[in-house]
Write a protein that holds these residues in place. Structure first.
Motif, PDB file in Angstrom:
ATOM      1  N   GLY A 127     -35.213 114.242  58.848  1.00 38.49           N
ATOM      2  CA  GLY A 127     -34.418 113.905  57.669  1.00 38.49           C
ATOM      3  C   GLY A 127     -33.138 113.175  58.020  1.00 38.49           C
ATOM      4  N   ALA A 155     -38.465 126.654  53.662  1.00 32.99           N
ATOM      5  CA  ALA A 155     -39.724 125.988  53.309  1.00 32.99           C
ATOM      6  C   ALA A 155     -40.807 126.266  54.343  1.00 32.99           C
ATOM      7  CB  ALA A 155     -39.490 124.482  53.172  1.00 32.99           C
ATOM      8  N   ALA A 156     -40.450 126.194  55.624  1.00 35.10           N
ATOM      9  CA  ALA A 156     -41.438 126.437  56.675  1.00 35.10           C
ATOM     10  C   ALA A 156     -41.919 127.881  56.655  1.00 35.10           C
ATOM     11  CB  ALA A 156     -40.832 126.088  58.034  1.00 35.10           C
ATOM     12  N   SER A 159     -38.050 119.090  60.995  1.00 33.97           N
ATOM     13  CA  SER A 159     -37.851 118.489  59.672  1.00 33.97           C
ATOM     14  C   SER A 159     -36.415 118.018  59.481  1.00 33.97           C
ATOM     15  CB  SER A 159     -38.220 119.505  58.579  1.00 33.97           C
ATOM     16  OG  SER A 159     -39.574 119.871  58.656  1.00 33.97           O
ATOM     17  N   THR A 160     -35.465 118.786  60.021  1.00 31.04           N
ATOM     18  CA  THR A 160     -34.056 118.419  59.899  1.00 31.04           C
ATOM     19  C   THR A 160     -33.754 117.159  60.705  1.00 31.04           C
ATOM     20  OG1 THR A 160     -33.517 120.762  59.624  1.00 31.04           O
ATOM     21  CG2 THR A 160     -31.686 119.260  60.125  1.00 31.04           C
ATOM     22  N   THR A 192     -40.414 124.156  63.321  1.00 32.86           N
ATOM     23  CA  THR A 192     -40.709 123.230  62.225  1.00 32.86           C
ATOM     24  C   THR A 192     -39.452 122.869  61.451  1.00 32.86           C
ATOM     25  OG1 THR A 192     -42.966 124.070  61.998  1.00 32.86           O
ATOM     26  CG2 THR A 192     -42.024 122.949  60.087  1.00 32.86           C
ATOM     27  N   ALA A 193     -38.588 123.849  61.218  1.00 31.42           N
ATOM     28  CA  ALA A 193     -37.340 123.593  60.499  1.00 31.42           C
ATOM     29  C   ALA A 193     -36.445 122.618  61.264  1.00 31.42           C
ATOM     30  CB  ALA A 193     -36.604 124.904  60.247  1.00 31.42           C
ATOM     31  N   ARG A 219     -32.532 125.309  54.506  1.00 31.35           N
ATOM     32  CA  ARG A 219     -33.523 124.994  53.468  1.00 31.35           C
ATOM     33  C   ARG A 219     -34.871 124.673  54.098  1.00 31.35           C
ATOM     34  NH1 ARG A 219     -29.970 120.727  49.815  1.00 31.35           N
ATOM     35  NH2 ARG A 219     -28.148 122.060  49.462  1.00 31.35           N
ATOM     36  N   ASN A 220     -34.848 123.915  55.181  1.00 35.33           N
ATOM     37  CA  ASN A 220     -36.105 123.599  55.862  1.00 35.33           C
ATOM     38  C   ASN A 220     -36.720 124.850  56.480  1.00 35.33           C
ATOM     39  OD1 ASN A 220     -35.960 120.853  55.226  1.00 35.33           O
ATOM     40  ND2 ASN A 220     -34.777 120.370  57.062  1.00 35.33           N
ATOM     41  N   THR A 228     -42.119 128.562  62.915  1.00 42.67           N
ATOM     42  CA  THR A 228     -41.451 128.178  61.670  1.00 42.67           C
ATOM     43  C   THR A 228     -40.043 127.652  61.959  1.00 42.67           C
ATOM     44  OG1 THR A 228     -40.662 130.459  61.297  1.00 42.67           O
ATOM     45  CG2 THR A 228     -42.755 129.847  60.288  1.00 42.67           C
ATOM     46  N   HIS A 232     -29.119 121.268  55.345  1.00 39.63           N
ATOM     47  CA  HIS A 232     -30.565 121.123  55.306  1.00 39.63           C
ATOM     48  C   HIS A 232     -31.358 122.059  56.215  1.00 39.63           C
ATOM     49  CE1 HIS A 232     -29.189 117.273  53.585  1.00 39.63           C
ATOM     50  NE2 HIS A 232     -30.337 117.275  52.944  1.00 39.63           N
ATOM     51  N   LEU A 233     -30.800 122.521  57.325  1.00 40.14           N
ATOM     52  CA  LEU A 233     -31.605 123.285  58.275  1.00 40.14           C
ATOM     53  C   LEU A 233     -32.111 124.592  57.667  1.00 40.14           C
ATOM     54  CD1 LEU A 233     -32.833 123.622  61.061  1.00 40.14           C
ATOM     55  CD2 LEU A 233     -30.641 124.507  61.882  1.00 40.14           C
TER      56      LEU A 233
END
Length: 318
Positions: A124, A100-101, A120-121, A116-117, A96-97, A113, A93-94
């Motif tokens: 999640g 996205a960021a 988000s990880t 933020t990743a 991918r996040n 960014t 996931h990291l």
């Protein structure tokens, strides 16, 4: 110099025999020798990389990855503890996040960014622990150190949680020698600066760091002060039955004890920057920075000969 990469590599580098790298453009040899899994040489734009993992526990708790594309090069070393769940989640996931960021910032990579990743990880993974609480509460006591390098437009960003480390091998003039420069900040209670930080954050807790058997530990339990996961040390609702009593705190938790906020450094790449070594503490417990850099400098394609636990990932720039 290292250039942004455009060819997609394997999403998560796993031990030999897992995954399919047929479209990754990998060259060189990949194999297994006992508990050692390795990839001798891979290509990333104008440079090369090699990776190795030595399994230290009954279950491999660690993960690592190299990604490449319009956002440059992304390297991750995830040193798991308490089980494999957190490191696997981060590996999935990291990045991918991070994508996205970065997309939200018009394809520009910044420290924000990356921050933020990570956030988000962490969110999640905490949500996953909540979903699994009634069936697999032990996931709440798994965590992972996270060491990430992002190379974007001739700038290296290094983000770190825990005690993994990235070291730069830098050419010294025309001497033929290479100097070792540590680029990451570590978060381990055995470091005086980390203990001081914890005491400042928790001034009313005299037991925030405890010396046990010659090793400093946060609350007498864990050595690292920052990680993804370990939610039992961040959220009171997970520090209770049915998790193992050794993880339960004797007093109420009024604020998170561990942090998922990474230390981030930026380093403009220079013509004399030769290679980078990303590795978990398993390597650095046996070699200091100078020794590791000298081994890579003298034997650039023999990285697997000094690998311990997760890593190292060696990236050579040309």
């Amino acid at each position: 110099m290292l250039q942004p990469l455009m060819n997609l590599l394997s999403p998560c580098w796993k031990p030999f025999g897992h995954g399919d790298d047929s479209s990754a453009g990998i060259v060189g040899r990949e194999g297994k020798d006992g508990l050692l899994w390795f990839r001798d040489i891979g290509r990333y734009g104008s440079g090369e990389f090699s990776m190795a993992v030595v399994q230290a526990n009954q279950i491999l708790e660690d993960q690592s990855q190299i990604e490449s594309g319009p956002l440059g090069t992304f390297v991750g070393v995830y040193d798991g503890h308490g089980g494999p769940d957190a490191a696997r989640y981060v590996c999935d996931h990291l990045f991918r996040n991070f994508q996205a960021a970065s997309s939200e910032s018009q394809g520009i990579v910044t420290a924000e960014t990356i921050q933020t990743a990570f956030r988000s990880t962490e969110e999640g993974f905490t949500a996953m622990v909540t979903d699994l609480w009634n069936t697999r509460p032990q996931v709440a006591t798994t965590g992972t150190c996270c060491l990430v390098g992002v190379i974007f437009q001739q700038t290296l960003f290094v983000a770190n949680l825990g005690d993994s480390r990235v070291v730069l091998g830098k050419k010294v003039g025309n001497t033929g020698g290479v100097a070792a420069i540590q680029l990451s900040t570590e978060h381990n209670a055995n470091l005086e600066a980390v203990r001081h930080e914890l005491k400042e954050l928790h001034p009313h807790d005299p037991q925030i760091v405890v010396l046990k058997h010659g090793v400093w530990r946060v609350k007498g339990i864990i050595q690292v002060s920052r990680s993804i996961g370990d939610v039992y040390m961040k959220h009171a609702q997970f520090n209770r039955e049915p998790i193992n009593p050794k993880f339960r705190l004797p007093e109420p938790m009024h604020m998170p004890i561990l942090s998922a906020n990474p230390s981030i450094l930026t380093h403009p790449l220079q013509p004399n920057d030769s290679f980078l070594i990303f590795a978990s503490d398993g390597l650095w417990e046996h070699l200091n920075n100078d020794q590791a850099v000298e081994i890579v400098h003298r034997s650039p394609r023999a990285v697997k000969s000094f690998s311990t636990k997760t890593g190292p990932c060696r990236m050579r720039m040309s």
